[in-house]
Design a protein around this motif. Structure first.
Motif, PDB file in Angstrom:
ATOM      1  N   HIS A  57       1.987   6.734  -6.717  1.00  0.00           N
ATOM      2  CA  HIS A  57       0.850   7.584  -7.084  1.00  0.00           C
ATOM      3  C   HIS A  57       1.223   9.052  -6.883  1.00  0.00           C
ATOM      4  CE1 HIS A  57      -3.211   9.330  -6.999  1.00  0.00           C
ATOM      5  NE2 HIS A  57      -3.595   8.238  -7.650  1.00  0.00           N
ATOM      6  N   ARG A  58       1.852   9.337  -5.757  1.00  0.00           N
ATOM      7  CA  ARG A  58       2.198  10.723  -5.460  1.00  0.00           C
ATOM      8  C   ARG A  58       3.241  11.253  -6.443  1.00  0.00           C
ATOM      9  NH1 ARG A  58       3.240  13.122   0.559  1.00  0.00           N
ATOM     10  NH2 ARG A  58       3.079  15.316  -0.027  1.00  0.00           N
ATOM     11  N   GLN A  76     -11.527   1.587   1.447  1.00  0.00           N
ATOM     12  CA  GLN A  76     -12.427   2.197   0.467  1.00  0.00           C
ATOM     13  C   GLN A  76     -11.605   2.847  -0.633  1.00  0.00           C
ATOM     14  OE1 GLN A  76     -15.782   1.803   0.811  1.00  0.00           O
ATOM     15  NE2 GLN A  76     -15.088   0.545   2.528  1.00  0.00           N
ATOM     16  N   GLY A  77     -11.802   2.419  -1.840  1.00  0.00           N
ATOM     17  CA  GLY A  77     -11.083   3.022  -2.942  1.00  0.00           C
ATOM     18  C   GLY A  77      -9.643   2.564  -2.954  1.00  0.00           C
ATOM     19  N   SER A  78      -8.951   2.932  -3.989  1.00  0.00           N
ATOM     20  CA  SER A  78      -7.613   2.400  -4.163  1.00  0.00           C
ATOM     21  C   SER A  78      -6.840   3.310  -5.108  1.00  0.00           C
ATOM     22  CB  SER A  78      -7.741   1.003  -4.772  1.00  0.00           C
ATOM     23  OG  SER A  78      -6.534   0.584  -5.309  1.00  0.00           O
ATOM     24  N   VAL A  79      -5.548   3.490  -4.818  1.00  0.00           N
ATOM     25  CA  VAL A  79      -4.742   4.287  -5.733  1.00  0.00           C
ATOM     26  C   VAL A  79      -4.297   3.467  -6.939  1.00  0.00           C
ATOM     27  CG1 VAL A  79      -3.911   5.883  -3.960  1.00  0.00           C
ATOM     28  CG2 VAL A  79      -2.604   3.808  -4.466  1.00  0.00           C
ATOM     29  N   MET A 120       0.835  -1.209   0.000  1.00  0.00           N
ATOM     30  CA  MET A 120       0.000   0.000   0.000  1.00  0.00           C
ATOM     31  C   MET A 120       0.866   1.254   0.000  1.00  0.00           C
ATOM     32  SD  MET A 120      -2.889  -1.010   2.772  1.00  0.00           S
ATOM     33  CE  MET A 120      -4.522  -1.592   2.256  1.00  0.00           C
ATOM     34  N   GLN A 121       1.921   1.215   0.803  1.00  0.00           N
ATOM     35  CA  GLN A 121       2.796   2.386   0.889  1.00  0.00           C
ATOM     36  C   GLN A 121       3.522   2.625  -0.440  1.00  0.00           C
ATOM     37  OE1 GLN A 121       6.066   2.194   3.755  1.00  0.00           O
ATOM     38  NE2 GLN A 121       5.783   4.370   4.193  1.00  0.00           N
ATOM     39  N   THR A 122       4.008   1.548  -1.026  1.00  0.00           N
ATOM     40  CA  THR A 122       4.734   1.685  -2.292  1.00  0.00           C
ATOM     41  C   THR A 122       3.811   2.245  -3.379  1.00  0.00           C
ATOM     42  OG1 THR A 122       5.965  -0.274  -1.605  1.00  0.00           O
ATOM     43  CG2 THR A 122       6.274   0.460  -3.866  1.00  0.00           C
ATOM     44  N   LEU A 123       2.569   1.757  -3.391  1.00  0.00           N
ATOM     45  CA  LEU A 123       1.608   2.275  -4.368  1.00  0.00           C
ATOM     46  C   LEU A 123       1.339   3.762  -4.143  1.00  0.00           C
ATOM     47  CD1 LEU A 123      -0.917  -0.703  -4.547  1.00  0.00           C
ATOM     48  CD2 LEU A 123       0.382   0.228  -6.471  1.00  0.00           C
ATOM     49  N   CYS A 124       1.229   4.146  -2.885  1.00  0.00           N
ATOM     50  CA  CYS A 124       1.017   5.558  -2.569  1.00  0.00           C
ATOM     51  C   CYS A 124       2.189   6.404  -3.049  1.00  0.00           C
ATOM     52  CB  CYS A 124       0.847   5.738  -1.064  1.00  0.00           C
ATOM     53  SG  CYS A 124      -0.830   6.131  -0.624  1.00  0.00           S
TER      54      CYS A 124
END
Lengths: 568, 568
Positions: free
Chosen positions: A138-139, A157-160, A131-135
């Motif tokens: 994304h950023r 809820q929701g997803s990057v 999750m952190q890597t995806l964030c």
């Protein structure tokens, strides 16, 4: 072997054995022998593929097991020693290349923990790492607010986006989201009924002719159909999508009531490394309310470079972006990700099952096309921590510098022609004997003029002669194709270096041109490596050119006629 | 950090460093500490997920890099120590589990070589290893002649199948082939036009209600639509597809001119481990000219056991079969394969590009949905060599024995109910307080009769009373659902063992029943492990039952009314 000896020998209770430690040492030594030997070792084994293939011809699962030392020895002798040395600094032919050695440690950990990131019950910390890597990714792309990421980081809820095993799965995921966005019922009802209910008879995806072949594959798999991937011409040399052509096509399709599911921006093309003008594409998509997907499998990493990130300007307006870790982020196979601007985009892919990925869970499998998956995000997470953005910037800038350097060497060389302008770390060029270079330069001018860009100046030429001239030019291009194909094959066979080849429609619109394709992104690839590769290619090229001359010489009359026109 | 220090520190030229060897040692030690501590160590970390998640909240790629010791330490403390101990003998909740330790060596080699098996230019021996492994798997399933395999083993024409990263991709590949077989134009023209040209308005896929959720996902992705996956009822308890219902459905669909793209046989269901009658399904498919796909992601490995392989009788008649290495073949994540009876089946997925997977090549990427891929087939190849078929048979027979053992323990127990008959290495059951067991046995009988199987005997009963009785039974089932959900969650939280849970429509057709799901396939899981897990579940179950009793006791009148009916 009975079950108790199998257990005591091979399952984890005995992992601490001295014997196991020995096997690790033997494997490490074999790996080091293979990887370290940069100068002596060649890219390919001394053995021919036909010879290597003979080691793998037994046609049945062996009945009896063998001891680890025997199997390990076979692995070293037959597999490791006959592998392609993709991390050799002179292996500059593909996007598979060098990786930092600490990834070996990551892969060891990933394998030992054997977490399955489809669900938190089999991947606790791993879920949060992913999750952190995806964030982070994304950023890097979308640059939303701190608060946005705080809220979504570990939300159910929701997803990057999703991590996935490769860019193709990423592209499929993005295009499925785009398709379902265009036809909200489609996921449930299928293509036929959804199109029908929407009174649509055709839906298409638009991408430049440099689009990766996986786009066609994705659309075939998804039921859109290969023929509904519409290829938009590129500007020759810059290899960027021709915006005027794109606009014309959109207008035409809209008039004919064809639904445009998505426009895909290329960042960068796998063949030439060039990047579409993403800002303009974003604007066009916005104006026409079309999903904007960016295939940044190769080039996305450039966002880590403050110096070059402008190349991808506009990417943050994309509805979806694919970015590969195992290409320009120097990871080992396989680590990729697909990111979405809107956190609801993946909702239409939502799945649940009774025993996993239940509603309300943070299970990563909820919206992924893949099910069970390896904890590959550890590699990217670890690399981000060790290199930092700044370290990655150094690596990327160096790789781009290498490409510019190679382009310079090629341009300045009497026996090469640069066939695309590098922007990332890919260069295409071709061998062209110096005897032909001037003539081809002239032909290029004439051809260029014929393309009506300098329509006025074209009038100065005698058309009859021009047509003849271009006919012979075409023949020369065929000969050059043959030479470049042969020299690339021979260089691969010699095995001191490896450059790939592809065919492009460059300035010679109607004719496919064979070009050499270099991806000099290895940190150990330098000026000397590149110069040496060109030296070898020049020698090989001249050899093959001489052969062809001889072939023509056999028929003297033909030869004279040919060369008189040939070597003006 | 500048480029030259990055290179000297992290790229392969320095791999031989004493420092690197030290990091490998530290990692190995941390892994061993984690894996070895079977008795003391719990399946989950002592920390709560909410606590663990706090370690991964920084929202940005760090600007500056950190040294390997720092990052490695963070990895050990925050990631390794907070991972799920999936190889613990009491982790019997999922198909992710124990792996032989030599796979660590394979993963080390795979990572170091970093071959990309999409094309032979980046995977020389690896290409032949993958081809051989596919052939072995194909022969295990289809048992064609020696000659057949001799001809196809390393051929560039046709293919026995693909390796892929997971069963979902395998199922998508098989169903795409099936779909393209039903509509030969579809790959190019897409679903809409192909259906239209074939005057088809609906096409469906048939699978039992035990089908894996990935089937729906596959059909959604492929544009067939989730709603066109038709779920055929199972026999309760055996969990095999109801053949009479299937035939009725086929007849009905055919009458309504619905095209059946494929019938999927389950071997085995991920929820209960039961296997459809593949021979009958094969015959039905043949009679109706329907593509027969078998999802043997879990159970395919059983073909390696001479003792049990009959369970999958008929599988060789399947047009396509998916089989996972990372499930019942004990491999680490991720290794899967899809095999085809007909070597031309994959032709419709054929792709080519200018720079790779050219026509006539043996590039493995020619027919795979995925592009760049890891050399994961090494793990299966290596395991086949070390275990041999016989070693695998020992492991598999032992795993099935474990399941029978657990089923026996459950059946003989006063406080449990077996909810499915194990065939592979999955058992479902539920906690049922002994105070309720006799009553529920009676309810089951009545309910069963109401199901019209013993219609005659049903007449003996007073219907009014029966209806009341069943209404209360429904309530009891809800209470049991609550108890089993809570006990499973609590057992997971305590962390000494892990059994998963799912919901099934068992004999209580109209009511979803929460059941515990055990996958006791770990070679180190034994009689004692299983007995201990049941002991804990019994204690937890009784605790939760007592709580519920108390809840009812608060309203005395309600309680008396309830329990008088409850505990006959």
């Amino acid at each position: 072997m009975n079950i108790s000896s199998l257990i005591s020998r091979y399952f984890h209770s005995s992992i601490n054995d001295i014997e196991f430690q020995k096997w690790v040492s033997i494997s490490l030594k074999a790996i080091l022998d293979f990887l370290e030997n940069h100068n002596g070792f060649k890219i390919h084994s001394d053995k021919l593929p036909s010879e290597i293939s003979k080691k793998f011809i037994s046609l049945k699962i062996p009945d009896k097991g063998q001891t680890i030392p025997i199997v390990l020895n076979e692995t070293i002798e037959n597999i490791i020693k006959n592998s392609v040395h993709v991390s050799h600094p002179a292996f500059i032919g593909h996007m598979t290349g060098a990786s930092p050695h600490f990834l070996l440690i990551c892969d060891l950990i990933i394998s030992a923990l054997n977490q399955n990131v489809v669900k938190i019950e089999t991947a606790l910390s791993a879920t949060f790492v992913e999750m952190q890597t995806l964030c982070w990714l994304h950023r890097l792309i979308y640059e939303k607010s701190e608060n946005y990421y705080k809220n979504i980081l570990q939300s159910s809820q929701g997803s990057v986006g999703n991590c996935c095993s490769g860019g193709t799965i990423g592209n499929i995921t993005a295009l499925v989201a785009a398709r379902n966005n265009a036809f909200p019922e489609l996921h449930k009802k299928g293509v036929y009924l959804s199109y029908k209910n929407a009174q649509c008879v055709r839906a298409v995806v638009l991408v430049s002719e440099r689009g990766h072949y996986s786009i066609k594959k994705a659309c075939a798999v998804m039921g859109i159909g290969e023929e509904n991937v519409i290829s938009i011409p590129c500007h020759f040399f810059t290899n960027k999508i021709n915006i005027a052509e794109l606009k014309k096509r959109i207008q035409n399709l809209t008039l004919n009531k064809v639904k445009i599911i998505a426009i895909i921006g290329i960042a960068a093309s796998t063949e030439t490394g060039n990047v579409d003008d993403l800002s303009i594409l974003a604007r066009i998509c916005k104006e026409n309310k079309i999903w904007f997907h960016v295939d940044a499998a190769w080039g996305g990493a450039i966002l880590l470079s403050n110096k070059y990130k402008n190349l991808l300007k506009g990417i943050k307006k994309a509805d979806s972006v694919v970015i590969d870790g195992h290409k320009f982020m120097y990871l080992t196979m396989s680590q990729s990700a697909v990111l979405f601007k809107n956190k609801k985009s993946l909702d239409s892919l939502h799945q649940s099952a009774h025993y996993i990925i239940r509603e309300g869970s943070v299970d990563l499998g909820k919206t992924s096309i893949e099910g069970s998956r390896r904890f590959d995000s550890l590699k990217l997470w670890f690399s981000f921590k060790v290199f930092g953005r700044e370290g990655y910037e150094s690596l990327i800038n160096n790789a781009i510098k290498n490409a510019f350097l190679l382009a310079q060497l090629v341009s300045a060389h009497t026996s090469f022609e640069l066939t695309s302008q590098p922007e990332t770390s890919i260069v295409t060029y071709r061998f062209m004997p110096k005897e032909l270079k001037m003539r081809m330069e002239l032909a290029k001018k004439i051809h260029f003029l014929e393309n009506k860009i300098f329509a006025k100046e074209l009038k100065k030429f005698d058309f009859g002669k021009t047509a003849d001239f271009l006919r012979v030019t075409k023949k020369i291009n065929s000969i050059l194709n043959e030479i470049n194909t042969n020299l690339q094959k021979e260089q691969r066979k010699i095995g001191k270096s490896f450059v790939s080849r592809t065919t492009l429609q460059t300035i010679w619109k109607s004719q496919e041109i064979v070009v050499l394709r270099a991806v000099p992104f290895h940190p150990l690839t330098n000026n000397e490596t590149l110069a040496e590769i060109l030296r070898e290619q020049e020698a090989l090229g001249n050899k093959h050119f001489a052969k062809i001359r001889k072939r023509f010489m056999k028929e003297e009359a033909e030869a004279i006629r040919f060369f008189s026109d040939f070597l003006i």
